[in-house]
Design a protein around this motif. Structure first.
Motif, PDB file in Angstrom:
ATOM      1  N   VAL A 164       0.807  -1.230   0.000  1.00  0.00           N
ATOM      2  CA  VAL A 164       0.000   0.000   0.000  1.00  0.00           C
ATOM      3  C   VAL A 164       0.834   1.272   0.000  1.00  0.00           C
ATOM      4  CG1 VAL A 164      -1.963  -1.132   1.096  1.00  0.00           C
ATOM      5  CG2 VAL A 164      -0.238   0.001   2.529  1.00  0.00           C
ATOM      6  N   SER A 165       2.126   1.178   0.262  1.00  0.00           N
ATOM      7  CA  SER A 165       2.978   2.354   0.152  1.00  0.00           C
ATOM      8  C   SER A 165       4.402   1.901  -0.107  1.00  0.00           C
ATOM      9  CB  SER A 165       2.914   3.219   1.415  1.00  0.00           C
ATOM     10  OG  SER A 165       3.545   2.588   2.515  1.00  0.00           O
ATOM     11  N   THR A 166       5.187   2.793  -0.708  1.00  0.00           N
ATOM     12  CA  THR A 166       6.577   2.439  -0.999  1.00  0.00           C
ATOM     13  C   THR A 166       7.429   3.688  -1.082  1.00  0.00           C
ATOM     14  OG1 THR A 166       8.030   1.161  -2.465  1.00  0.00           O
ATOM     15  CG2 THR A 166       6.380   2.537  -3.518  1.00  0.00           C
ATOM     16  N   ILE A 167       8.718   3.485  -0.916  1.00  0.00           N
ATOM     17  CA  ILE A 167       9.698   4.545  -1.105  1.00  0.00           C
ATOM     18  C   ILE A 167      10.959   3.890  -1.673  1.00  0.00           C
ATOM     19  CG2 ILE A 167      10.726   4.412   1.191  1.00  0.00           C
ATOM     20  CD1 ILE A 167      10.745   7.491   1.193  1.00  0.00           C
ATOM     21  N   ILE A 168      11.570   4.545  -2.656  1.00  0.00           N
ATOM     22  CA  ILE A 168      12.747   3.999  -3.326  1.00  0.00           C
ATOM     23  C   ILE A 168      13.914   4.955  -3.136  1.00  0.00           C
ATOM     24  CG2 ILE A 168      13.730   3.261  -5.534  1.00  0.00           C
ATOM     25  CD1 ILE A 168      10.883   2.617  -6.462  1.00  0.00           C
ATOM     26  N   LEU A 169      15.065   4.424  -2.742  1.00  0.00           N
ATOM     27  CA  LEU A 169      16.274   5.211  -2.513  1.00  0.00           C
ATOM     28  C   LEU A 169      17.335   4.825  -3.534  1.00  0.00           C
ATOM     29  CD1 LEU A 169      16.552   4.755   1.357  1.00  0.00           C
ATOM     30  CD2 LEU A 169      15.507   6.674   0.153  1.00  0.00           C
TER      31      LEU A 169
ATOM     32  N   GLU B 148       9.963   8.040   7.519  1.00  0.00           N
ATOM     33  CA  GLU B 148      10.824   7.947   8.703  1.00  0.00           C
ATOM     34  C   GLU B 148      11.748   6.741   8.611  1.00  0.00           C
ATOM     35  OE1 GLU B 148      10.450   7.513  13.588  1.00  0.00           O
ATOM     36  OE2 GLU B 148       8.654   7.724  12.356  1.00  0.00           O
ATOM     37  N   ILE B 149      11.213   5.598   8.149  1.00  0.00           N
ATOM     38  CA  ILE B 149      12.024   4.397   7.981  1.00  0.00           C
ATOM     39  C   ILE B 149      13.120   4.645   6.948  1.00  0.00           C
ATOM     40  CG2 ILE B 149      12.006   1.999   7.190  1.00  0.00           C
ATOM     41  CD1 ILE B 149      10.679   2.339   9.883  1.00  0.00           C
ATOM     42  N   ALA B 150      12.768   5.317   5.849  1.00  0.00           N
ATOM     43  CA  ALA B 150      13.743   5.568   4.783  1.00  0.00           C
ATOM     44  C   ALA B 150      14.870   6.473   5.271  1.00  0.00           C
ATOM     45  CB  ALA B 150      13.043   6.188   3.577  1.00  0.00           C
ATOM     46  N   GLU B 151      14.524   7.508   6.043  1.00  0.00           N
ATOM     47  CA  GLU B 151      15.556   8.417   6.525  1.00  0.00           C
ATOM     48  C   GLU B 151      16.498   7.703   7.495  1.00  0.00           C
ATOM     49  OE1 GLU B 151      15.603  12.444   9.108  1.00  0.00           O
ATOM     50  OE2 GLU B 151      14.676  12.637   7.124  1.00  0.00           O
ATOM     51  N   LYS B 152      15.950   6.824   8.333  1.00  0.00           N
ATOM     52  CA  LYS B 152      16.795   6.043   9.235  1.00  0.00           C
ATOM     53  C   LYS B 152      17.747   5.158   8.443  1.00  0.00           C
ATOM     54  CE  LYS B 152      13.724   5.903  13.268  1.00  0.00           C
ATOM     55  NZ  LYS B 152      12.873   5.035  14.124  1.00  0.00           N
ATOM     56  N   GLN B 153      17.270   4.603   7.324  1.00  0.00           N
ATOM     57  CA  GLN B 153      18.129   3.781   6.493  1.00  0.00           C
ATOM     58  C   GLN B 153      19.269   4.607   5.904  1.00  0.00           C
ATOM     59  OE1 GLN B 153      18.122   0.542   6.078  1.00  0.00           O
ATOM     60  NE2 GLN B 153      19.783   0.505   4.586  1.00  0.00           N
ATOM     61  N   CYS B 154      18.969   5.833   5.500  1.00  0.00           N
ATOM     62  CA  CYS B 154      20.014   6.714   4.966  1.00  0.00           C
ATOM     63  C   CYS B 154      21.090   6.978   6.022  1.00  0.00           C
ATOM     64  CB  CYS B 154      19.399   8.036   4.502  1.00  0.00           C
ATOM     65  SG  CYS B 154      18.316   7.883   3.072  1.00  0.00           S
ATOM     66  N   LEU B 155      20.675   7.160   7.261  1.00  0.00           N
ATOM     67  CA  LEU B 155      21.626   7.386   8.346  1.00  0.00           C
ATOM     68  C   LEU B 155      22.478   6.142   8.590  1.00  0.00           C
ATOM     69  CD1 LEU B 155      19.289   9.351  10.751  1.00  0.00           C
ATOM     70  CD2 LEU B 155      21.343  10.258   9.677  1.00  0.00           C
TER      71      LEU B 155
ATOM     72  N   SER C 225      16.703  19.590  -0.970  1.00  0.00           N
ATOM     73  CA  SER C 225      17.765  18.831  -0.317  1.00  0.00           C
ATOM     74  C   SER C 225      17.626  18.968   1.196  1.00  0.00           C
ATOM     75  CB  SER C 225      19.153  19.321  -0.753  1.00  0.00           C
ATOM     76  OG  SER C 225      19.425  20.595  -0.219  1.00  0.00           O
ATOM     77  N   LYS C 226      18.141  17.968   1.882  1.00  0.00           N
ATOM     78  CA  LYS C 226      18.134  17.983   3.345  1.00  0.00           C
ATOM     79  C   LYS C 226      19.454  17.414   3.855  1.00  0.00           C
ATOM     80  CE  LYS C 226      15.745  16.238   7.473  1.00  0.00           C
ATOM     81  NZ  LYS C 226      14.605  15.453   7.998  1.00  0.00           N
ATOM     82  N   THR C 227      20.146  18.186   4.685  1.00  0.00           N
ATOM     83  CA  THR C 227      21.361  17.698   5.331  1.00  0.00           C
ATOM     84  C   THR C 227      20.970  16.920   6.571  1.00  0.00           C
ATOM     85  OG1 THR C 227      22.622  19.593   4.512  1.00  0.00           O
ATOM     86  CG2 THR C 227      23.549  18.361   6.366  1.00  0.00           C
ATOM     87  N   LEU C 228      21.454  15.692   6.669  1.00  0.00           N
ATOM     88  CA  LEU C 228      21.055  14.808   7.757  1.00  0.00           C
ATOM     89  C   LEU C 228      21.902  15.040   9.001  1.00  0.00           C
ATOM     90  CD1 LEU C 228      20.608  11.492   5.758  1.00  0.00           C
ATOM     91  CD2 LEU C 228      18.814  13.032   6.536  1.00  0.00           C
ATOM     92  N   LYS C 229      21.224  15.055  10.126  1.00  0.00           N
ATOM     93  CA  LYS C 229      21.924  15.133  11.401  1.00  0.00           C
ATOM     94  C   LYS C 229      22.469  13.749  11.711  1.00  0.00           C
ATOM     95  CE  LYS C 229      21.296  16.255  16.301  1.00  0.00           C
ATOM     96  NZ  LYS C 229      20.319  16.672  17.349  1.00  0.00           N
ATOM     97  N   PRO C 230      23.782  13.633  11.902  1.00  0.00           N
ATOM     98  CA  PRO C 230      24.363  12.288  12.081  1.00  0.00           C
ATOM     99  C   PRO C 230      23.830  11.588  13.326  1.00  0.00           C
ATOM    100  CG  PRO C 230      25.973  14.000  12.606  1.00  0.00           C
ATOM    101  CD  PRO C 230      24.800  14.696  11.986  1.00  0.00           C
ATOM    102  N   GLN C 231      23.626  10.295  13.190  1.00  0.00           N
ATOM    103  CA  GLN C 231      23.208   9.460  14.316  1.00  0.00           C
ATOM    104  C   GLN C 231      24.085   8.218  14.353  1.00  0.00           C
ATOM    105  OE1 GLN C 231      19.039   8.514  14.414  1.00  0.00           O
ATOM    106  NE2 GLN C 231      18.401  10.625  14.105  1.00  0.00           N
ATOM    107  N   TYR C 232      24.436   7.808  15.553  1.00  0.00           N
ATOM    108  CA  TYR C 232      25.233   6.589  15.699  1.00  0.00           C
ATOM    109  C   TYR C 232      24.312   5.378  15.562  1.00  0.00           C
ATOM    110  CZ  TYR C 232      28.218   3.000  17.726  1.00  0.00           C
ATOM    111  OH  TYR C 232      28.941   1.855  17.932  1.00  0.00           O
ATOM    112  N   VAL C 233      24.656   4.477  14.658  1.00  0.00           N
ATOM    113  CA  VAL C 233      23.806   3.309  14.420  1.00  0.00           C
ATOM    114  C   VAL C 233      24.580   2.001  14.616  1.00  0.00           C
ATOM    115  CG1 VAL C 233      22.241   4.507  12.848  1.00  0.00           C
ATOM    116  CG2 VAL C 233      24.303   3.454  11.936  1.00  0.00           C
ATOM    117  N   GLY C 234      25.742   2.087  15.250  1.00  0.00           N
ATOM    118  CA  GLY C 234      26.539   0.889  15.470  1.00  0.00           C
ATOM    119  C   GLY C 234      26.159   0.157  16.740  1.00  0.00           C
ATOM    120  N   ASP C 235      27.026  -0.726  17.167  1.00  0.00           N
ATOM    121  CA  ASP C 235      26.788  -1.504  18.371  1.00  0.00           C
ATOM    122  C   ASP C 235      26.892  -0.586  19.591  1.00  0.00           C
ATOM    123  OD1 ASP C 235      26.947  -4.723  19.139  1.00  0.00           O
ATOM    124  OD2 ASP C 235      27.637  -3.383  20.716  1.00  0.00           O
ATOM    125  N   PRO C 236      25.895  -0.593  20.480  1.00  0.00           N
ATOM    126  CA  PRO C 236      25.894   0.356  21.602  1.00  0.00           C
ATOM    127  C   PRO C 236      26.965   0.075  22.650  1.00  0.00           C
ATOM    128  CG  PRO C 236      24.076  -1.201  21.828  1.00  0.00           C
ATOM    129  CD  PRO C 236      24.677  -1.422  20.465  1.00  0.00           C
TER     130      PRO C 236
END
Length: 566
Positions: free
Chosen positions: A210-215, A245-252, A298-309
């Motif tokens: 029902v919805s999609t986003i392509i990167l 929101e899911i797509a932006e998290k994937q970009c990060l 365009s949007k500059t992304l605020k960096p987020q740590y996504v590695g092992d905590p």
């Protein structure tokens, strides 16, 4: 060729609501007929055509084996199943895909002359098909409130070819009229997704995309956002913001610094959505050569740590690069025979740069290590000594204040970066809760695997150890914990090395693996033994034990492991 398949109403209903994914039959269709689509005829007392589906795959086996493999997805009671196959040595299971549900069921007696209900099934010719199509112009999900639809939030990456091919049904009817050469573009985009060169996410509701986003990633640290689209029947329910929101998290996660997107100037809703999500207009032009101008955002992304905590060295490197404005020069530099953790620098101009030395310890730190860092900084000619530790004793703090050593503890990391400390200690980890797509879970079951390798994106998961448990959460439509296993080893390396080492033991086939791994620098390979199915724990019960956020993957302690595999 198409088929009208007679199905009892109670089973037809289970197909329509996504509960029944396999349809059991005593015989299969004639392979020479090349069946394209199956129309669901809900037999008496309803006697209506209620929807359609395509056949993803046909399995044939003994009834006992079919039950063992597919009973959880078959929507039929055991007694009824074996009664149906009584005295039959071989049966067939049709796997359902591309389900469509007709908003208004079709009465075949109104469109066909002398219609007779099929005892099992009948083939439909082109004339029959045209009558059905004209009577079901806009098939859609029905009989569900908006609230129930909005609560079925499965947004996941499109990995299988059948999932990717559903983009045709969702996008072409609406966007081919809006964008020149859209169908050609979509076929190229689908090919890129299948090769892993683009990434697509989709959201399902009751078996329907029902919805999609392509990167589209680029080599410049920028990602292009393409085709954020929601089925008109599901618009106005917050679907767009959820999948964005899911797509932006994937970009990060992929370490992209910027997202770019274009939209027609006349699309006010999309323009407002993008501006509301922090995008800025940087241009305006006719991109498609049809006289219809588009805004370039365009949007500059605020960096987020996504590695092992629990990986403090990785956290430190991320802080240095994203918050301190330094670059890492060397990992584990040696200063007068003593190895430290990082040397860093920041260039001020062509004549001057600031150099720093960093030590990292995920422990309570006393004065001696701080004193050592200070002395090695002097010995090596470094301007800035920085010590990152979980906590510091008072005399370490006093020494640092006197000598000008910068101390950053766990609380300081949170204040600087927004990173919150893990809820359990590293020593308390006893397993991991991981999501798995139903089709990959089904492969484990079909192959009776007891020992295999499961791949996931690194580095999260590297804190696991031999003997820990891996608990599988099977995603929608099942939404339940169904099995667990024991971890024998953990390995992190480049995708091609991991496939060479573990591909033969993997749940993934080669195409699935590289589609999944193409955008990743490292892959975690988890070797598992003693795979055991359990009585399924449903979603509502799971979230009484663990937070819902853990269902996307998270470490768990012994108490939680015991509750989930009791």
């Amino acid at each position: 060729m198409n088929v009208l398949l007679s199905i009892k109403p109670k089973f037809a209903t289970k197909i329509l609501n996504g509960e029944k994914i396999y349809e059991f039959r005593k015989s299969k269709f004639n392979p020479k007929k090349k069946v394209n689509k199956v129309y669901i005829y809900s037999s008496g007392p309803e006697k209506k055509i209620v929807g359609s589906f395509r056949i993803d795959e046909v399995f044939n086996d003994t009834p006992s084996n079919l039950w063992k493999k597919f009973n959880e997805f078959g929507g039929i009671e055991k007694q009824d199943f074996f009664k149906y196959y009584e005295q039959k040595e071989i049966g067939y299971a049709f796997k359902i895909k591309d389900l469509e549900v007709f908003e208004i069921p079709i009465d075949p007696r109104e469109i066909f002359e002398n219609f007779k209900s099929p005892q099992n099934y009948c083939y439909l010719n082109d004339e029959d098909m045209s009558k059905i199509k004209s009577d079901s112009k806009n098939p859609k999900i029905s009989d569900y409130t908006k609230n129930s639809i909005s609560n079925d939030n499965l947004i996941t990456r499109l990995l299988s070819e059948s999932e990717i091919d559903q983009l045709d049904r969702l996008l072409i009817p609406y966007l081919s009229k809006k964008y020149p050469n859209f169908e050609s573009w979509l076929q190229k985009a689908k090919s890129d997704i299948k090769e892993g060169n683009r990434i697509a996410f989709g959201e399902w509701a009751f078996g329907k995309l029902v919805s999609t986003i392509i990167l589209k990633p680029t080599i410049s640290g920028t990602v292009e956002l393409k085709s954020l689209f929601v089925d008109p029947d599901f618009q106005g329910m917050g679907r767009g913001p959820q999948i964005y929101e899911i797509a932006e998290k994937q970009c990060l996660k992929m370490n992209f610094k910027k997202i770019v997107v274009d939209t027609f100037c006349e699309d006010n809703d999309i323009v407002h959505f993008l501006i509301g999500n922090g995008y800025k207009i940087y241009g305006k032009e006719d991109l498609y050569g049809n006289g219809n101008e588009s805004y370039l955002f365009s949007k500059t992304l605020k960096p987020q740590y996504v590695g092992d905590p629990y990986d403090w060295e990785a956290i430190t490197k991320w802080l240095v690069e994203n918050h301190f404005g330094f670059e890492v020069v060397e990992v584990h530099p040696i200063v007068k025979k003593r190895a430290l953790d990082f040397s860093i620098k920041k260039t001020i101009n062509s004549n001057f740069e600031i150099k720093g030395l960093i030590e990292v310890k995920d422990t309570l730190v006393d004065q001696d290590p701080v004193s050592m860092l200070y002395q090695k900084s002097l010995d090596g000619g470094y301007h800035v000594p920085i010590f990152i530790g979980r906590e510091f004793k008072s005399r370490a703090v006093d020494f640092a204040e006197e000598k000008g050593v910068i101390l950053i503890d766990g609380k300081g990391i949170s204040e600087i970066s927004g990173l919150q400390p893990p809820e359990i200690s590293r020593q308390g980890i006893r397993g991991i809760l991981l999501p798995i797509k139903p089709e990959f879970y089904q492969k484990i079951i079909l192959q009776n695997l007891n020992k295999f390798v499961y791949f996931k994106g690194a580095p999260f998961g590297k804190s696991l150890k031999k003997g820990d448990s891996i608990i599988f959460y099977v995603e929608s439509p099942r939404k339940e914990i169904s099995a667990y296993g024991t971890i024998t080893s953990i390995s992190i390396d480049k995708p091609e090395i991991q496939w060479k080492s573990f591909g033969e033991k993997s749940v993934f086939d080669k195409k699935d693996f590289f589609r999944f791994a193409n955008s990743k620098r490292e892959i975690l390979a988890i070797e598992i033994i003693d795979f055991v199915e359990i009585n399924p724990i449903e979603y509502n019960e799971i979230i009484q034990i663990v937070p819902a956020k853990l269902l996307s993957g998270g470490y768990i302690d012994k108490n939680t492991v015991d509750k989930l595999i009791k």
